[in-house]
Design a protein around this motif. Structure first.
Motif, PDB file in Angstrom:
ATOM      1  N   ALA A  32     -48.251  -2.205 -35.834  1.00 26.72           N
ATOM      2  CA  ALA A  32     -46.818  -2.199 -35.518  1.00 26.72           C
ATOM      3  C   ALA A  32     -46.064  -1.303 -36.497  1.00 26.72           C
ATOM      4  CB  ALA A  32     -46.258  -3.619 -35.551  1.00 26.72           C
ATOM      5  N   LEU A  33     -46.435  -1.389 -37.774  1.00 25.64           N
ATOM      6  CA  LEU A  33     -45.810  -0.541 -38.793  1.00 25.64           C
ATOM      7  C   LEU A  33     -46.076   0.934 -38.504  1.00 25.64           C
ATOM      8  CD1 LEU A  33     -44.350  -0.152 -41.520  1.00 25.64           C
ATOM      9  CD2 LEU A  33     -46.582  -0.418 -42.636  1.00 25.64           C
ATOM     10  N   LEU A 103     -38.292  -1.636 -42.776  1.00 24.94           N
ATOM     11  CA  LEU A 103     -39.602  -1.810 -42.150  1.00 24.94           C
ATOM     12  C   LEU A 103     -40.234  -3.133 -42.567  1.00 24.94           C
ATOM     13  CD1 LEU A 103     -41.049   1.823 -42.420  1.00 24.94           C
ATOM     14  CD2 LEU A 103     -40.090   0.689 -40.403  1.00 24.94           C
ATOM     15  N   SER A 104     -40.009  -3.537 -43.801  1.00 25.30           N
ATOM     16  CA  SER A 104     -40.524  -4.833 -44.263  1.00 25.30           C
ATOM     17  C   SER A 104     -39.903  -5.975 -43.471  1.00 25.30           C
ATOM     18  CB  SER A 104     -40.225  -5.000 -45.761  1.00 25.30           C
ATOM     19  OG  SER A 104     -40.564  -6.301 -46.200  1.00 25.30           O
ATOM     20  N   ILE A 114     -45.405  -3.129 -48.531  1.00 27.98           N
ATOM     21  CA  ILE A 114     -45.002  -2.150 -47.520  1.00 27.98           C
ATOM     22  C   ILE A 114     -45.159  -0.720 -48.032  1.00 27.98           C
ATOM     23  CG2 ILE A 114     -42.500  -2.008 -48.047  1.00 27.98           C
ATOM     24  CD1 ILE A 114     -43.719  -2.457 -44.489  1.00 27.98           C
ATOM     25  N   GLY A 115     -44.776  -0.482 -49.286  1.00 26.15           N
ATOM     26  CA  GLY A 115     -44.890   0.864 -49.854  1.00 26.15           C
ATOM     27  C   GLY A 115     -46.326   1.343 -49.947  1.00 26.15           C
ATOM     28  N   GLY A 191     -29.623   1.774 -38.275  1.00 28.36           N
ATOM     29  CA  GLY A 191     -29.951   0.442 -38.775  1.00 28.36           C
ATOM     30  C   GLY A 191     -30.442   0.482 -40.207  1.00 28.36           C
ATOM     31  N   ILE A 192     -31.232   1.512 -40.517  1.00 32.86           N
ATOM     32  CA  ILE A 192     -31.770   1.646 -41.872  1.00 32.86           C
ATOM     33  C   ILE A 192     -30.662   2.003 -42.852  1.00 32.86           C
ATOM     34  CG2 ILE A 192     -33.223   3.109 -43.339  1.00 32.86           C
ATOM     35  CD1 ILE A 192     -35.169   3.279 -40.944  1.00 32.86           C
TER      36      ILE A 192
END
Length: 216
Positions: A32-33, A103-104, A114-115, A191-192
Protein backbone atom coordinates in the motif's frame (compact mmCIF):
# COMPACT_ATOMS: atom_id res chain seq x y z
CA UNK A 1 6.30 -2.46 -17.58
CA UNK A 2 3.58 -0.17 -16.27
CA UNK A 3 3.51 1.28 -12.77
CA UNK A 4 0.65 -1.08 -11.90
CA UNK A 5 2.76 -4.02 -13.13
CA UNK A 6 5.55 -2.89 -10.80
CA UNK A 7 3.14 -2.94 -7.85
CA UNK A 8 1.32 -6.19 -8.60
CA UNK A 9 4.15 -8.19 -10.21
CA UNK A 10 7.05 -10.13 -8.76
CA UNK A 11 9.23 -7.06 -8.16
CA UNK A 12 6.71 -5.38 -5.87
CA UNK A 13 5.99 -8.61 -4.02
CA UNK A 14 9.66 -9.46 -3.55
CA UNK A 15 10.66 -6.05 -2.19
CA UNK A 16 7.57 -6.02 0.08
CA UNK A 17 8.49 -9.44 1.44
CA UNK A 18 12.07 -8.31 2.00
CA UNK A 19 10.91 -5.20 3.88
CA UNK A 20 8.40 -7.24 5.88
CA UNK A 21 11.17 -9.56 7.05
CA UNK A 22 13.48 -6.69 7.92
CA UNK A 23 11.08 -4.28 9.63
CA UNK A 24 8.28 -6.54 10.91
CA UNK A 25 5.65 -4.56 9.00
CA UNK A 26 3.02 -6.49 7.04
CA UNK A 27 3.58 -7.02 3.34
CA UNK A 28 0.12 -5.58 2.69
CA UNK A 29 1.04 -2.30 4.38
CA UNK A 30 4.29 -2.09 2.42
CA UNK A 31 2.54 -2.69 -0.91
CA UNK A 32 0.00 0.00 0.00
CA UNK A 33 2.87 2.35 0.84
CA UNK A 34 4.56 1.59 -2.49
CA UNK A 35 1.27 2.25 -4.33
CA UNK A 36 1.13 5.74 -2.82
CA UNK A 37 4.85 6.55 -2.69
CA UNK A 38 5.75 5.56 -6.27
CA UNK A 39 3.41 8.03 -8.03
CA UNK A 40 4.27 10.67 -5.41
CA UNK A 41 8.02 10.36 -6.09
CA UNK A 42 7.41 10.39 -9.85
CA UNK A 43 5.18 13.46 -9.52
CA UNK A 44 7.79 15.38 -7.53
CA UNK A 45 10.48 14.44 -10.07
CA UNK A 46 8.20 15.53 -12.92
CA UNK A 47 7.79 18.94 -11.31
CA UNK A 48 11.54 19.24 -10.71
CA UNK A 49 12.30 18.28 -14.31
CA UNK A 50 10.58 21.43 -15.53
CA UNK A 51 13.88 23.08 -14.57
CA UNK A 52 16.47 22.18 -17.22
CA UNK A 53 19.28 21.80 -14.68
CA UNK A 54 17.18 19.43 -12.57
CA UNK A 55 16.23 17.48 -15.70
CA UNK A 56 19.89 17.12 -16.66
CA UNK A 57 20.81 16.06 -13.12
CA UNK A 58 18.02 13.45 -13.04
CA UNK A 59 19.00 12.19 -16.49
CA UNK A 60 22.62 11.74 -15.37
CA UNK A 61 21.60 10.02 -12.12
CA UNK A 62 19.37 7.57 -14.00
CA UNK A 63 22.13 6.78 -16.51
CA UNK A 64 24.77 6.36 -13.81
CA UNK A 65 23.00 4.66 -10.92
CA UNK A 66 19.57 3.42 -11.96
CA UNK A 67 19.73 1.13 -14.98
CA UNK A 68 16.81 -1.00 -13.84
CA UNK A 69 18.87 -4.02 -12.79
CA UNK A 70 17.40 -3.72 -9.28
CA UNK A 71 14.04 -4.84 -10.70
CA UNK A 72 15.58 -8.25 -11.42
CA UNK A 73 17.56 -8.40 -8.16
CA UNK A 74 15.57 -6.72 -5.39
CA UNK A 75 18.15 -7.79 -2.80
CA UNK A 76 19.86 -4.56 -3.89
CA UNK A 77 17.06 -2.62 -2.18
CA UNK A 78 18.33 -3.51 1.30
CA UNK A 79 21.96 -2.81 0.42
CA UNK A 80 21.04 0.57 -1.10
CA UNK A 81 18.88 1.82 1.75
CA UNK A 82 21.28 4.66 2.64
CA UNK A 83 21.30 5.75 -0.98
CA UNK A 84 17.51 5.63 -0.91
CA UNK A 85 17.47 8.06 2.00
CA UNK A 86 19.55 10.52 -0.01
CA UNK A 87 17.19 10.11 -2.98
CA UNK A 88 14.17 10.94 -0.81
CA UNK A 89 15.89 13.99 0.70
CA UNK A 90 16.56 15.33 -2.78
CA UNK A 91 13.14 14.46 -4.20
CA UNK A 92 11.00 15.81 -1.35
CA UNK A 93 13.34 18.45 0.07
CA UNK A 94 11.72 20.41 2.87
CA UNK A 95 8.49 18.41 2.42
CA UNK A 96 10.16 15.13 3.44
CA UNK A 97 9.02 15.02 7.07
CA UNK A 98 5.46 16.09 6.15
CA UNK A 99 5.31 13.40 3.46
CA UNK A 100 6.53 10.74 5.90
CA UNK A 101 4.05 11.81 8.58
CA UNK A 102 1.17 11.73 6.13
CA UNK A 103 2.12 8.33 4.73
CA UNK A 104 2.56 6.96 8.25
CA UNK A 105 -0.95 8.10 9.21
CA UNK A 106 -2.53 6.62 6.09
CA UNK A 107 -0.77 3.25 6.04
CA UNK A 108 -0.52 2.65 9.78
CA UNK A 109 3.24 2.16 9.52
CA UNK A 110 4.90 3.73 12.57
CA UNK A 111 6.80 6.96 12.00
CA UNK A 112 10.08 5.38 13.13
CA UNK A 113 9.82 2.77 10.36
CA UNK A 114 8.25 4.76 7.52
CA UNK A 115 11.49 6.55 6.60
CA UNK A 116 13.69 3.44 6.49
CA UNK A 117 11.06 1.52 4.48
CA UNK A 118 10.67 4.39 2.01
CA UNK A 119 14.47 4.49 1.72
CA UNK A 120 14.40 0.83 0.77
CA UNK A 121 11.66 1.41 -1.82
CA UNK A 122 13.22 4.54 -3.37
CA UNK A 123 15.98 2.76 -5.37
CA UNK A 124 13.34 0.37 -6.77
CA UNK A 125 11.20 3.31 -7.91
CA UNK A 126 14.25 5.00 -9.45
CA UNK A 127 15.26 1.74 -11.12
CA UNK A 128 11.81 1.49 -12.64
CA UNK A 129 12.08 5.04 -14.03
CA UNK A 130 15.59 4.30 -15.32
CA UNK A 131 14.43 1.19 -17.14
CA UNK A 132 11.54 3.08 -18.75
CA UNK A 133 13.98 5.81 -19.80
CA UNK A 134 16.28 3.25 -21.45
CA UNK A 135 13.48 1.43 -23.22
CA UNK A 136 12.07 4.68 -24.60
CA UNK A 137 15.52 6.11 -25.45
CA UNK A 138 14.77 9.36 -23.60
CA UNK A 139 17.31 12.09 -22.89
CA UNK A 140 17.22 15.00 -20.45
CA UNK A 141 14.86 17.00 -22.66
CA UNK A 142 12.22 14.27 -22.59
CA UNK A 143 12.35 13.30 -18.92
CA UNK A 144 9.30 15.38 -17.94
CA UNK A 145 7.19 13.90 -20.73
CA UNK A 146 8.34 10.38 -19.83
CA UNK A 147 7.34 10.86 -16.18
CA UNK A 148 4.02 12.41 -17.18
CA UNK A 149 3.40 9.46 -19.51
CA UNK A 150 4.09 6.96 -16.71
CA UNK A 151 1.53 8.71 -14.48
CA UNK A 152 -1.01 9.06 -17.28
CA UNK A 153 -0.72 5.41 -18.27
CA UNK A 154 -1.03 4.33 -14.63
CA UNK A 155 -4.16 6.44 -14.25
CA UNK A 156 -5.78 4.88 -17.32
CA UNK A 157 -4.79 1.36 -16.31
CA UNK A 158 -6.02 1.78 -12.75
CA UNK A 159 -9.44 2.83 -14.01
CA UNK A 160 -9.68 -0.36 -16.06
CA UNK A 161 -8.56 -2.72 -13.29
CA UNK A 162 -10.34 -4.06 -10.23
CA UNK A 163 -7.13 -4.97 -8.40
CA UNK A 164 -7.10 -3.43 -4.89
CA UNK A 165 -3.69 -1.86 -5.51
CA UNK A 166 -5.00 -0.25 -8.69
CA UNK A 167 -7.76 1.38 -6.59
CA UNK A 168 -5.10 2.94 -4.37
CA UNK A 169 -3.06 4.01 -7.40
CA UNK A 170 -6.14 5.48 -9.07
CA UNK A 171 -7.07 7.38 -5.93
CA UNK A 172 -3.59 8.88 -5.66
CA UNK A 173 -3.57 9.90 -9.32
CA UNK A 174 -7.13 11.20 -9.27
CA UNK A 175 -9.56 11.41 -12.14
CA UNK A 176 -8.77 14.87 -13.47
CA UNK A 177 -5.97 14.13 -15.90
CA UNK A 178 -2.37 15.25 -15.67
CA UNK A 179 -2.22 18.55 -13.85
CA UNK A 180 0.89 20.61 -13.27
CA UNK A 181 1.21 18.84 -9.94
CA UNK A 182 1.69 15.59 -11.81
CA UNK A 183 -1.30 13.48 -12.79
CA UNK A 184 -4.10 14.82 -10.63
CA UNK A 185 -2.07 14.30 -7.49
CA UNK A 186 -2.80 17.80 -6.23
CA UNK A 187 -5.31 16.63 -3.61
CA UNK A 188 -2.78 14.33 -2.02
CA UNK A 189 -0.13 17.05 -2.04
CA UNK A 190 -2.67 19.41 -0.53
CA UNK A 191 -3.33 16.91 2.24
CA UNK A 192 0.37 16.52 2.94
CA UNK A 193 1.28 20.18 2.81
CA UNK A 194 -1.94 21.44 4.38
CA UNK A 195 -1.55 19.08 7.31
CA UNK A 196 -5.05 19.47 8.70
CA UNK A 197 -6.92 18.19 5.66
CA UNK A 198 -5.62 14.64 5.48
CA UNK A 199 -9.08 13.07 5.54
CA UNK A 200 -10.06 14.80 2.34
CA UNK A 201 -6.97 14.05 0.29
CA UNK A 202 -7.16 12.53 -3.15
CA UNK A 203 -10.81 11.65 -3.18
CA UNK A 204 -11.04 9.29 -0.26
CA UNK A 205 -7.59 7.72 -0.34
CA UNK A 206 -7.84 7.13 3.40
CA UNK A 207 -11.02 5.12 2.96
CA UNK A 208 -9.53 3.04 0.14
CA UNK A 209 -6.37 2.36 2.12
CA UNK A 210 -8.45 1.45 5.15
CA UNK A 211 -10.43 -1.04 3.10
CA UNK A 212 -7.31 -2.52 1.55
CA UNK A 213 -5.45 -2.83 4.85
CA UNK A 214 -8.48 -3.95 6.83
CA UNK A 215 -9.47 -6.62 4.36
CA UNK A 216 -6.27 -8.64 4.53
Amino acid sequence: MSLLDLLTGSTGNQVATQAENKFGVSKTQILALLAVAAPLVISYLKNKSQDSKEAESLNNALDKDHDGSILDDVSQADARQNEGGSILSHVFGSDKSAVENNLSQNTGISIDKIGPILSMLAPVIMGYIGKEKQQNNVGAGGIGDLLGGILGNAQSQSQASSDPLSNILGSVLGGGGAQSSGGGIGDLLGGILGGNDSKKQSGGLGDILGGFLGGK
